[in-house]
Design a protein around this motif. Structure first.
Motif, PDB file in Angstrom:
ATOM      1  N   ARG A  61       0.182  -9.503  14.957  1.00 29.11           N
ATOM      2  CA  ARG A  61       0.376  -8.761  13.718  1.00 29.11           C
ATOM      3  C   ARG A  61      -0.548  -7.548  13.707  1.00 29.11           C
ATOM      4  NH1 ARG A  61      -1.425 -10.453   8.160  1.00 29.11           N
ATOM      5  NH2 ARG A  61       0.047  -9.450   6.738  1.00 29.11           N
ATOM      6  N   ILE A  62      -0.011  -6.426  13.250  1.00 33.68           N
ATOM      7  CA  ILE A  62      -0.817  -5.205  13.135  1.00 33.68           C
ATOM      8  C   ILE A  62      -0.712  -4.709  11.695  1.00 33.68           C
ATOM      9  CG2 ILE A  62      -1.024  -2.795  13.843  1.00 33.68           C
ATOM     10  CD1 ILE A  62       0.241  -3.690  16.553  1.00 33.68           C
ATOM     11  N   CYS A  63      -1.854  -4.529  11.041  1.00 33.51           N
ATOM     12  CA  CYS A  63      -1.855  -4.012   9.684  1.00 33.51           C
ATOM     13  C   CYS A  63      -2.690  -2.742   9.600  1.00 33.51           C
ATOM     14  CB  CYS A  63      -2.443  -5.039   8.712  1.00 33.51           C
ATOM     15  SG  CYS A  63      -1.311  -6.396   8.404  1.00 33.51           S
ATOM     16  N   VAL A  64      -2.126  -1.744   8.934  1.00 35.66           N
ATOM     17  CA  VAL A  64      -2.846  -0.494   8.713  1.00 35.66           C
ATOM     18  C   VAL A  64      -3.027  -0.345   7.210  1.00 35.66           C
ATOM     19  CG1 VAL A  64      -2.775   1.994   9.014  1.00 35.66           C
ATOM     20  CG2 VAL A  64      -1.727   0.511  10.729  1.00 35.66           C
ATOM     21  N   ALA A  65      -4.267  -0.294   6.787  1.00 36.32           N
ATOM     22  CA  ALA A  65      -4.582  -0.201   5.355  1.00 36.32           C
ATOM     23  C   ALA A  65      -3.787  -1.245   4.567  1.00 36.32           C
ATOM     24  CB  ALA A  65      -4.296   1.212   4.838  1.00 36.32           C
ATOM     25  N   GLY A  66      -3.715  -2.434   5.093  1.00 39.25           N
ATOM     26  CA  GLY A  66      -3.041  -3.538   4.413  1.00 39.25           C
ATOM     27  C   GLY A  66      -1.538  -3.582   4.602  1.00 39.25           C
ATOM     28  N   GLN A  67      -0.957  -2.589   5.303  1.00 39.98           N
ATOM     29  CA  GLN A  67       0.494  -2.552   5.503  1.00 39.98           C
ATOM     30  C   GLN A  67       0.835  -3.089   6.900  1.00 39.98           C
ATOM     31  OE1 GLN A  67       2.488  -1.667   3.112  1.00 39.98           O
ATOM     32  NE2 GLN A  67       1.075  -0.660   1.713  1.00 39.98           N
ATOM     33  N   ASP A  68       1.696  -4.079   6.928  1.00 45.57           N
ATOM     34  CA  ASP A  68       2.124  -4.661   8.202  1.00 45.57           C
ATOM     35  C   ASP A  68       3.125  -3.714   8.872  1.00 45.57           C
ATOM     36  OD1 ASP A  68       3.379  -6.114  10.227  1.00 45.57           O
ATOM     37  OD2 ASP A  68       3.102  -8.023   9.166  1.00 45.57           O
ATOM     38  N   ILE A  69       2.817  -3.296  10.105  1.00 51.10           N
ATOM     39  CA  ILE A  69       3.667  -2.285  10.743  1.00 51.10           C
ATOM     40  C   ILE A  69       5.056  -2.828  11.103  1.00 51.10           C
ATOM     41  CG2 ILE A  69       2.957  -2.612  13.163  1.00 51.10           C
ATOM     42  CD1 ILE A  69       2.815   0.631  13.039  1.00 51.10           C
ATOM     43  N   ALA A  70       5.163  -4.149  11.238  1.00 48.88           N
ATOM     44  CA  ALA A  70       6.480  -4.724  11.546  1.00 48.88           C
ATOM     45  C   ALA A  70       7.344  -4.794  10.283  1.00 48.88           C
ATOM     46  CB  ALA A  70       6.309  -6.114  12.146  1.00 48.88           C
ATOM     47  N   ARG A  71       6.705  -5.085   9.144  1.00 51.16           N
ATOM     48  CA  ARG A  71       7.478  -5.262   7.902  1.00 51.16           C
ATOM     49  C   ARG A  71       7.640  -3.961   7.129  1.00 51.16           C
ATOM     50  NH1 ARG A  71       4.836 -10.777   5.665  1.00 51.16           N
ATOM     51  NH2 ARG A  71       5.417 -12.092   7.415  1.00 51.16           N
ATOM     52  N   ALA A  72       6.606  -3.144   7.139  1.00 52.96           N
ATOM     53  CA  ALA A  72       6.668  -1.889   6.370  1.00 52.96           C
ATOM     54  C   ALA A  72       6.216  -0.743   7.273  1.00 52.96           C
ATOM     55  CB  ALA A  72       5.786  -1.989   5.139  1.00 52.96           C
ATOM     56  N   PRO A  73       7.034  -0.435   8.308  1.00 51.00           N
ATOM     57  CA  PRO A  73       6.565   0.554   9.289  1.00 51.00           C
ATOM     58  C   PRO A  73       6.274   1.924   8.686  1.00 51.00           C
ATOM     59  CG  PRO A  73       8.899   0.020   9.641  1.00 51.00           C
ATOM     60  CD  PRO A  73       8.361  -0.956   8.642  1.00 51.00           C
ATOM     61  N   ARG A  74       7.111   2.324   7.721  1.00 53.06           N
ATOM     62  CA  ARG A  74       6.911   3.670   7.173  1.00 53.06           C
ATOM     63  C   ARG A  74       5.641   3.752   6.338  1.00 53.06           C
ATOM     64  NH1 ARG A  74      12.574   4.325   4.592  1.00 53.06           N
ATOM     65  NH2 ARG A  74      11.558   6.027   3.483  1.00 53.06           N
ATOM     66  N   ALA A  75       5.377   2.702   5.580  1.00 56.51           N
ATOM     67  CA  ALA A  75       4.154   2.695   4.774  1.00 56.51           C
ATOM     68  C   ALA A  75       2.929   2.673   5.686  1.00 56.51           C
ATOM     69  CB  ALA A  75       4.147   1.481   3.851  1.00 56.51           C
ATOM     70  N   ALA A  76       3.031   1.927   6.794  1.00 53.73           N
ATOM     71  CA  ALA A  76       1.903   1.859   7.730  1.00 53.73           C
ATOM     72  C   ALA A  76       1.713   3.207   8.433  1.00 53.73           C
ATOM     73  CB  ALA A  76       2.141   0.749   8.753  1.00 53.73           C
ATOM     74  N   LEU A  77       2.828   3.803   8.892  1.00 52.27           N
ATOM     75  CA  LEU A  77       2.718   5.075   9.615  1.00 52.27           C
ATOM     76  C   LEU A  77       2.171   6.185   8.719  1.00 52.27           C
ATOM     77  CD1 LEU A  77       6.017   5.061  11.727  1.00 52.27           C
ATOM     78  CD2 LEU A  77       3.676   4.922  12.581  1.00 52.27           C
ATOM     79  N   ALA A  78       2.453   6.073   7.421  1.00 47.49           N
ATOM     80  CA  ALA A  78       1.950   7.093   6.494  1.00 47.49           C
ATOM     81  C   ALA A  78       0.425   7.056   6.394  1.00 47.49           C
ATOM     82  CB  ALA A  78       2.577   6.886   5.113  1.00 47.49           C
ATOM     83  N   ARG A  79      -0.181   5.939   6.791  1.00 47.92           N
ATOM     84  CA  ARG A  79      -1.640   5.823   6.696  1.00 47.92           C
ATOM     85  C   ARG A  79      -2.341   6.007   8.033  1.00 47.92           C
ATOM     86  NH1 ARG A  79      -3.655   3.977   2.248  1.00 47.92           N
ATOM     87  NH2 ARG A  79      -5.058   5.663   2.734  1.00 47.92           N
ATOM     88  N   ILE A  80      -1.560   6.348   9.081  1.00 46.70           N
ATOM     89  CA  ILE A  80      -2.143   6.519  10.416  1.00 46.70           C
ATOM     90  C   ILE A  80      -2.169   7.991  10.805  1.00 46.70           C
ATOM     91  CG2 ILE A  80      -1.745   6.131  12.889  1.00 46.70           C
ATOM     92  CD1 ILE A  80      -0.568   3.495  12.310  1.00 46.70           C
ATOM     93  N   GLY A  81      -3.304   8.432  11.323  1.00 46.51           N
ATOM     94  CA  GLY A  81      -3.369   9.720  11.995  1.00 46.51           C
ATOM     95  C   GLY A  81      -3.523   9.430  13.477  1.00 46.51           C
TER      96      GLY A  81
END
Lengths: 268, 262
Positions: A61-81
């Motif tokens: 599992r990979i989470c970016v700022a609490g967003q799981d990249i598998a379940r909410a890829p767009r929300a996660a990508l929005a928090r990644i630079g």
């Protein structure tokens, strides 16, 4: 596990029969600079492809700022630079145009995009280069510009995949210092490299070798009195021996500050 | 809203690159112009054309091949963008694009549309030169051809995108020339009508009739005379759906991109 930074838990990945990553677990909290140190072929770029959604995996599992990249890829990508290993700039366009293009990909346009472009260029000390074509910039400035671009949508996590490749010593040091400053300002930074001199004692360090995390923790605590370079060469040259030591609960490396992934306790 | 902002930016970027690289426009125009001015001049005596729709009178060979050469521009552009992806020249910017927080299908569609826009501009320049040469179409044809070029361009761009995602061993441009561009171009109605091909070989004629490029050319040919060729429209739309589906599959992070390390 961190809610605002980067959290990687038990991630595995295969290219067909070949294992590229296994049981990778790592947390990077906001305000931390984490160096992902590994020799060529360790799996760093594969991990980055997973972190940026270019690849996907069912293992872990990979989470970016609490967003799981598998379940909410767009929300996660929005928090990644992200700063990729290979350049991703349009050489014929100006610095400003490159930034505005990227801002638009993140849904930022018009005056807000202009304002943010000016802001990030200023932050990276490149305000006076905005109108120049990227082709005119030297390697160090191009990299710095890519970092500026990665910040334009105000991410929580900054990923850099060997960002100093091909740069001279001065440019390397300048970029490394800049990114450390960014971490001090509150970003969670994951910096992949194979160069030990880019890692500071106060940094979080994760050593990746043959697809596994061999050691994770604060650099100073991990290396003790041993120079980091020596430790890194020793660990990566004698990986099977060290792995055996870790799995039996002993050994110098341990998983200081790291977590054991659920269902993947202990390395074989 | 953010979808449209991204789409506009992707189109704008492609247009800026197109304007900035004048050599690209010249190179893209030289190819069809050589065919028009040299090949067609030499070939006109060898090929007798009868009056078939959409033509209502005898036409010169140059007039006949203009739609095929528009198709050639679309075909080369589609394949060139595929090659630049295969050779990683554009892979960096593709990575950047695919890590944007938008649905992947939308990003790929925007990329396709941007490539098609450039193709249409090149076709417009080509048609303008052909008109100066005396090959003039009815005025309504110049308007009707725009959607036909767009659909054909999207279809061939999707083919290129599909190839870039699933083929990793294209050794060089010659490989694409031999296995994609030449067969598609010569097994089509771009240079000779299908009834002419049937005189030589019914099998080849059938292959031509199956080739989606033939239908893109026919769609353009009829549109240039302000007419709609419904079967061609259907074929091109079907091929577009097929190629776009395969490209989406190819760029699915869980499947097609797996072999692309680094």
């Amino acid at each position: 596990m961190t809610d605002q930074g980067l959290s990687i838990t038990g991630v595995g990945y295969r290219y067909g029969a070949k294992r590229a990553l296994e049981g990778v677990t790592l947390d990077v909290a906001p305000g931390r600079f984490c160096a992902l140190l590994g020799p060529n072929g360790a799996g760093k770029s594969t991990l980055f492809n997973l972190l940026t959604g270019l690849f996907s995996t069912r293992k872990g599992r990979i989470c970016v700022a609490g967003q799981d990249i598998a379940r909410a890829p767009r929300a996660a990508l929005a928090r990644i630079g992200v700063v990729f290993q290979q350049p991703t700039l349009d050489l014929d366009l100006t610095v400003r145009r490159n930034l505005l293009y990227f801002a638009a990909l993140h849904g930022i346009a018009g005056r807000e995009a202009e304002r943010r472009a000016a802001e990030v260029l200023d932050r990276l000390g490149m305000a006076e280069r905005a109108r120049e074509p990227v082709r005119n910039l030297n390697g160090g400035h191009r990299r710095r510009m890519e970092i500026a671009r990665a910040l334009i949508h105000r991410p929580a996590v900054l990923l850099l995949d060997e960002p100093t490749v091909g740069l001279d010593a001065a440019a390397r040091m300048a970029i490394t210092d800049h990114v450390h400053d960014l971490a001090d300002q509150g970003l969670a930074v994951l910096w992949a490299t194979h160069l030990t001199d880019e890692v500071r004692d106060s940094d979080q360090l994760a050593i990746l070798h043959q697809g596994r995390i061999l050691a994770c923790g604060e650099t100073a605590a991990l290396r003790g009195s041993e120079p980091l370079r020596e430790m890194f060469l020793r660990l990566t040259a004698t990986a099977p021996f060290i792995l055996a030591e870790i799995s039996s609960g002993g050994g110098a490396a341990g998983t200081v500050g790291g977590r054991q992934p659920p269902g993947d306790r202990g390395h074989p | 809203m953010s979808w449209l902002i991204a789409l506009r930016a992707i189109l704008h970027r492609e247009a800026l690159r197109f304007v900035g690289q004048r050599g690209r426009l010249v190179a893209a125009l030289v190819r069809p112009l050589v065919w028009l001015f040299v090949f067609a001049a030499g070939f006109r005596a060898a090929l007798g054309l009868s009056i078939t729709p959409p033509y209502q009178t005898y036409i010169t060979y140059e007039t006949y091949i203009v739609p095929g050469l528009c198709g050639m521009i679309l075909l080369f552009n589609g394949m060139q963008s595929a090659l630049s992806l295969v050779y990683d020249r554009e892979m960096g910017s593709m990575r950047l694009l695919l890590t944007a927080p938008l649905p992947r299908w939308w990003l790929l569609f925007a990329k396709l549309l941007a490539g098609t826009l450039v193709s249409i501009l090149q076709c417009a320049a080509f048609l303008a030169i052909a008109a100066l040469w005396g090959i003039v179409m009815p005025w309504q044809g110049y308007l009707a051809v725009i959607p036909a070029l767009a659909l054909g361009g999207l279809m061939l761009g999707a083919l290129g995108l599909m190839l870039s995602s699933v083929i990793r061993q294209l050794e060089n441009f010659a490989g694409v020339m031999n296995f994609v561009i030449f067969p598609m171009f010569f097994l089509s109605s771009a240079l000779y009508p299908l009834w002419k091909m049937a005189e030589s070989s019914p099998l080849l004629r059938d292959l031509c009739a199956l080739n989606p490029f033939t239908h893109a050319v026919e769609l353009i040919r009829f549109a240039l005379y302000g007419q709609m060729n419904l079967p061609a429209l259907g074929w091109v739309a079907l091929a577009l759906a097929g190629f776009a589906g395969a490209a989406l599959w190819g760029y699915d992070p869980a499947r097609g991109m797996q072999g692309r390390k680094g």
